[in-house]
Design a protein around this motif. Structure first.
Motif, mmCIF file in Angstrom:
data_model
loop_
_atom_site.group_PDB
_atom_site.id
_atom_site.type_symbol
_atom_site.label_atom_id
_atom_site.label_comp_id
_atom_site.label_asym_id
_atom_site.label_seq_id
_atom_site.Cartn_x
_atom_site.Cartn_y
_atom_site.Cartn_z
ATOM 1 N N LYS A 1 10.849 2.695 -13.371
ATOM 2 C CA LYS A 1 10.838 3.181 -11.991
ATOM 3 C C LYS A 1 9.481 2.940 -11.348
ATOM 4 N N ALA A 2 8.439 3.133 -12.121
ATOM 5 C CA ALA A 2 7.096 2.905 -11.585
ATOM 6 C C ALA A 2 6.919 1.437 -11.209
ATOM 7 N N ASN A 3 7.424 0.545 -12.035
ATOM 8 C CA ASN A 3 7.338 -0.884 -11.719
ATOM 9 C C ASN A 3 8.143 -1.207 -10.469
ATOM 10 N N ALA A 4 9.310 -0.590 -10.369
ATOM 11 C CA ALA A 4 10.144 -0.835 -9.192
ATOM 12 C C ALA A 4 9.448 -0.334 -7.934
ATOM 13 N N ILE A 5 8.846 0.842 -8.039
ATOM 14 C CA ILE A 5 8.127 1.386 -6.890
ATOM 15 C C ILE A 5 6.935 0.511 -6.539
ATOM 16 N N ARG A 6 6.208 0.050 -7.553
ATOM 17 C CA ARG A 6 5.054 -0.827 -7.334
ATOM 18 C C ARG A 6 5.499 -2.130 -6.664
ATOM 19 N N ASP A 7 6.618 -2.692 -7.121
ATOM 20 C CA ASP A 7 7.143 -3.923 -6.528
ATOM 21 C C ASP A 7 7.558 -3.693 -5.071
ATOM 22 N N ARG A 8 8.146 -2.540 -4.822
ATOM 23 C CA ARG A 8 8.587 -2.212 -3.464
ATOM 24 C C ARG A 8 7.378 -2.068 -2.535
ATOM 25 N N ILE A 9 6.323 -1.457 -3.023
ATOM 26 C CA ILE A 9 5.106 -1.307 -2.224
ATOM 27 C C ILE A 9 4.521 -2.676 -1.891
ATOM 28 N N LYS A 10 4.481 -3.572 -2.875
ATOM 29 C CA LYS A 10 3.990 -4.935 -2.624
ATOM 30 C C LYS A 10 4.852 -5.637 -1.583
ATOM 31 N N SER A 11 6.157 -5.471 -1.710
ATOM 32 C CA SER A 11 7.080 -6.102 -0.779
ATOM 33 C C SER A 11 6.856 -5.602 0.644
ATOM 34 N N ASP B 1 8.568 4.192 -16.602
ATOM 35 C CA ASP B 1 7.816 2.960 -16.430
ATOM 36 C C ASP B 1 8.613 1.957 -15.598
#
Length: 80
Positions: free
Chosen positions: A13-23, A11
């Motif tokens: 890592k998923a949040n980090a990936i989601r944040d990176r995609i937004k960025s 979870d």
């Protein structure tokens, strides 16, 4: 408990990936806006150059006529 810890880590890592995609999406939007601004500036500069062309042609004609009228006289004209 092992599976629970793995899920929590996933979870995170998923949040980090989601944040990176937004960025990355936000950066893409900013870049696109900057490209549009740059294109507008180039267009404005081109219009300014085209607007001065008639003035430049007239000035060239005037100075050309002046040089022809002076003929072969040896007058020091540094700007011509």
């Amino acid at each position: 408990h092992r599976t629970r810890r793995a899920t929590i880590v996933m979870d995170g890592k998923a949040n980090a990936i989601r944040d990176r995609i937004k960025s990355v999406k936000n950066t893409r939007k900013i870049t696109m806006a900057m490209k549009l601004v740059a294109a507008a500036k180039v267009r404005r500069a081109q219009d300014a150059v085209l607007a001065t062309r008639p003035f430049s042609e007239t000035l060239q004609s005037v100075f050309g006529g002046l040089v022809q009228r002076l003929g072969d006289d040896t007058i020091d004209l540094p700007l011509l």
